[in-house]
Write a protein that holds these residues in place. Structure first.
Motif, short mmCIF file in Angstrom:
data_model
loop_
_atom_site.label_atom_id
_atom_site.label_comp_id
_atom_site.label_asym_id
_atom_site.label_seq_id
_atom_site.Cartn_x
_atom_site.Cartn_y
_atom_site.Cartn_z
N MET A 124 0.97 -1.12 0.19
CA MET A 124 0.05 0.02 0.07
C MET A 124 1.08 1.07 -0.03
O MET A 124 1.40 1.34 0.97
N GLN A 125 0.76 1.96 -0.88
CA GLN A 125 1.65 3.19 -1.19
C GLN A 125 0.70 4.42 -0.57
O GLN A 125 1.79 5.18 -0.29
N ALA A 126 -0.41 4.40 -0.58
CA ALA A 126 -1.16 5.70 -0.17
C ALA A 126 -2.47 5.49 0.35
O ALA A 126 -3.17 4.35 -0.18
N ILE A 127 -2.81 6.13 1.41
CA ILE A 127 -4.23 5.97 1.90
C ILE A 127 -4.93 7.35 2.05
O ILE A 127 -4.20 8.20 2.59
N GLU A 128 -6.06 7.71 1.73
CA GLU A 128 -6.98 8.63 2.29
C GLU A 128 -8.22 8.26 2.68
O GLU A 128 -8.78 7.40 1.97
N TYR A 129 -8.84 9.14 3.54
CA TYR A 129 -10.33 8.67 3.82
C TYR A 129 -11.27 9.82 4.24
O TYR A 129 -10.48 10.97 4.28
N ILE A 130 -12.38 9.66 3.92
CA ILE A 130 -13.45 10.98 4.03
C ILE A 130 -14.50 10.59 5.04
O ILE A 130 -15.00 9.45 4.86
N LEU A 131 -14.72 11.33 5.90
CA LEU A 131 -15.97 11.25 6.72
C LEU A 131 -17.02 12.10 6.67
O LEU A 131 -16.66 13.55 6.34
N PRO A 132 -18.23 11.93 6.70
CA PRO A 132 -19.05 13.21 6.71
C PRO A 132 -18.99 14.04 7.77
O PRO A 132 -18.58 13.62 8.88
N ASP A 133 -19.34 15.42 7.64
CA ASP A 133 -19.37 16.36 8.79
C ASP A 133 -20.16 16.09 9.79
O ASP A 133 -19.92 16.29 11.03
N SER A 134 -21.51 15.48 9.45
CA SER A 134 -22.57 15.29 10.62
C SER A 134 -22.12 14.27 11.55
O SER A 134 -21.44 13.45 11.06
N ASN A 135 -22.65 14.10 12.86
CA ASN A 135 -22.39 13.05 13.55
C ASN A 135 -23.37 12.77 14.53
O ASN A 135 -24.25 13.75 14.89
N LYS A 136 -23.38 11.58 15.07
CA LYS A 136 -24.26 11.32 16.40
C LYS A 136 -23.59 11.10 17.41
O LYS A 136 -22.59 10.07 17.23
N THR A 137 -23.78 11.47 18.71
CA THR A 137 -23.12 11.13 19.93
C THR A 137 -23.77 9.88 20.60
O THR A 137 -24.86 9.35 20.29
N LEU A 138 -23.01 9.20 21.65
CA LEU A 138 -23.79 8.37 22.32
C LEU A 138 -25.07 8.74 22.77
O LEU A 138 -25.95 8.05 23.01
N GLU A 139 -25.14 10.09 23.19
CA GLU A 139 -26.34 10.86 23.73
C GLU A 139 -27.64 10.73 22.68
O GLU A 139 -28.62 10.31 23.15
N ASP A 140 -27.22 11.10 21.83
CA ASP A 140 -28.03 11.03 20.47
C ASP A 140 -28.51 9.66 20.26
O ASP A 140 -29.91 9.43 20.15
N ILE A 141 -27.65 8.81 20.00
CA ILE A 141 -28.09 7.47 19.86
C ILE A 141 -29.02 6.99 21.13
O ILE A 141 -30.13 6.16 20.78
N SER A 142 -28.54 7.12 22.33
CA SER A 142 -29.54 6.81 23.59
C SER A 142 -31.04 7.33 23.38
O SER A 142 -31.90 6.74 23.61
N LEU A 143 -31.21 8.70 22.94
CA LEU A 143 -32.44 9.34 22.72
C LEU A 143 -33.17 8.59 21.68
O LEU A 143 -34.40 8.43 21.84
N LEU A 144 -32.66 8.30 20.44
CA LEU A 144 -33.15 7.76 19.41
C LEU A 144 -33.47 6.15 19.61
O LEU A 144 -34.64 5.74 19.36
N SER A 145 -32.85 5.53 20.32
CA SER A 145 -32.95 4.22 20.59
C SER A 145 -33.82 3.76 21.86
O SER A 145 -34.05 2.83 22.04
N SER A 146 -33.80 4.73 22.66
CA SER A 146 -34.39 4.73 24.09
C SER A 146 -33.85 3.69 24.95
O SER A 146 -34.24 3.01 25.86
N ILE A 147 -32.59 3.48 24.57
CA ILE A 147 -31.42 2.66 25.52
C ILE A 147 -30.75 3.37 26.40
O ILE A 147 -30.05 4.49 25.82
N ASP A 148 -30.55 3.10 27.61
CA ASP A 148 -29.80 3.75 28.66
C ASP A 148 -28.45 3.98 28.21
O ASP A 148 -27.62 3.04 27.49
#
Lengths: 320, 320
Positions: B1-25
């Protein structure tokens, strides 16, 4: 390639049926596609059910130790029974191929050629082994007969192949292969159904069928590129194998429109009886060439030491 | 492997967001998944748009002659912008890689490992050349946060990698690789949306999200098989490379649930600081390991002569 089997659905559509469905004159269809009696899948027949039948038929008629299989490669146009789901892994379980690594490749109707090229790379002197290649497509499901401008799509039919390959024996060797892609035409055919783009747009009802985006002004250059690339890979393959056209006993070609097939015949100055295609069966997606090869072997048209060239739009190879 | 780059979307979800959406503590989520701030795609961000950005970033920061590329391989969980459409070919056109052969492989979240194994087979001493590997997945789109029983799915995030490989230089060599599949669990996770089965059933509304079919009584044997196979391929890979665990500077692992990661740590007796994962970013589909490798190289954590082991559920390999 040590063994090949294929499965075709029992139902079919004749040139007459297609003419009625598409409201295109039978003579016009015949001129572009030749005669047809194409196998088409029922709702109960999916890419997975056909693939499984082809594999079980292969295992029934050949002595293959599935526990020794190193790879199960499912090669197709990419539309499966489900998404984020591996038909190769599902078949692994059915046939108890416990030691195989399973994955899918998509390369449109050229998927068999792509899979052969890959298998030839991963199985070599340093890494001997065996692979089960599965090709399965039910493209007729995605054709809107009443709206299709591109006549070639009306010949799309359904089926599945199973091919066993190992490099312990030297039966039906792959001598050379050549592949090329021209991404300029990557948007010509696509299926919105099931894509993220459609998922976001929530416009599901309009996208059940493959769309063809080939404006009249691009048609000529599209076919020119297709034919040039086809000839290019076939020629490259023959040269790499250190052969001449006259050494090739048969040309087994994907079931393209007559226009594309004619261009290949003319360039290589091959007599029509040396060219074999799926003919009446139409264009069975990625399944075409393996069907023709199986028929060729079954009828003993080739013998030890013979060379045949196998090609689908975008690739070619030889075996002896 | 000579070179690697990656892209991630700007928006994100925190553990808190996921907790609210899933109703899991939140504490329950933390116990299973650790802390999270996962990148998630907007409607406008599709597998193809992210993949293209990653490729353009790679080309901008490295001197790569795209005309000399032999292969463009798009490896992912298999859900693309459209079906019967090649994102690899579309990207070929954008970057003018006129001589490349383009295709897709699907192997779930292990697609990068599968692609590396294939590239290592098709590029060899007899067939030198170069390949562009593209991994892109937007799995968060297919998660029903309110219905997901399998907590691991709640960590699924979105992104894309582009990796350039040639065998002209000996930078970041792949020394050995091992892969295995167990098809017994091929139906555990699947997405009905976009599959032929759904197409026939015409039941589109109920199938927008991945379904998990893992009854409580199968849960233990599923994780046991997963962990055993994971350990098996890592061990096989180390043995084939004629190395010992202590020769491996870092273990770069896919972002599995803590349970799976812990089992691997314990078996190989590796100190936690030698294990690198995408951590906060969650499980970025097939993108995980290349992100971690890039970060590892960028921070100069590895030097010439070092060995690292890279593995995602189902595969492993080393480089020096």
């Amino acid at each position: 390639m040590q063994a090949i089997e294929y499965i075709l659905p029992d139902s079919n559509k004749t040139l007459e049926d297609i003419s009625l469905l598409s409201s295109i004159d039978k003579e016009v269809l015949y001129g572009s596609l030749g005669d047809l009696k194409i196998p088409v899948s029922s709702d109960a027949e999916t890419p997975f059910t056909l693939a499984t039948q082809a594999v079980l038929k292969l295992l029934k008629s050949n002595c293959i130790d599935t526990k020794k299989l190193d790879y199960i490669i499912y090669a197709s146009s990419g539309v499966n029974d489900y998404q984020i789901w591996s038909p190769a892994a599902k078949i692994q379980k059915i046939i108890n191929a416990d030691n195989a690594f399973c994955f899918e490749i998509s390369n449109g109707c050229n998927a068999f050629m792509a899979a052969l090229h890959l298998v030839n790379g991963i199985l070599n002197i340093e890494n001997p082994g065996s692979a089960l290649l599965i090709m399965s497509d039910t493209l007729s499901k995605f054709i809107d007969y009443s709206e299709t401008e591109n006549l070639h799509l009306l010949s799309f039919s359904d089926g599945a192949d199973a091919v066993y390959i190992d490099n312990y024996s030297n039966k039906n060797l792959l001598i050379s292969s050549a592949l090329v892609t021209d991404g300029a035409y990557s948007d010509v055919v696509k299926l919105s159904y099931g894509g993220v783009f459609e998922y976001n747009a929530e416009k599901k009802s309009n996208s059940k069928y493959m769309s063809v985006n080939l404006p009249d002004e691009s048609r000529e250059s599209f076919y020119k590129t297709l034919i040039n690339n086809y000839i290019h890979v076939i020629e490259k393959c023959i040269v790499e194998a250190k052969l001449k056209t006259e050494n090739i006993k048969y040309f087994l070609l994907g079931r393209n429109s007559q226009k594309v097939l004619d261009a290949v015949f003319k360039y290589f100055l091959v007599s029509p009886d040396k060219i074999l295609t799926t003919q009446l069966l139409g264009h069975v997606g990625s399944i075409d060439v393996a069907i023709t090869l199986k028929i060729c072997l079954k009828k003993s048209l080739v013998h030890s030491g013979d060379y045949v060239l196998i090609a689908s739009t975008g690739s070619g190879y030889q075996r002896n």
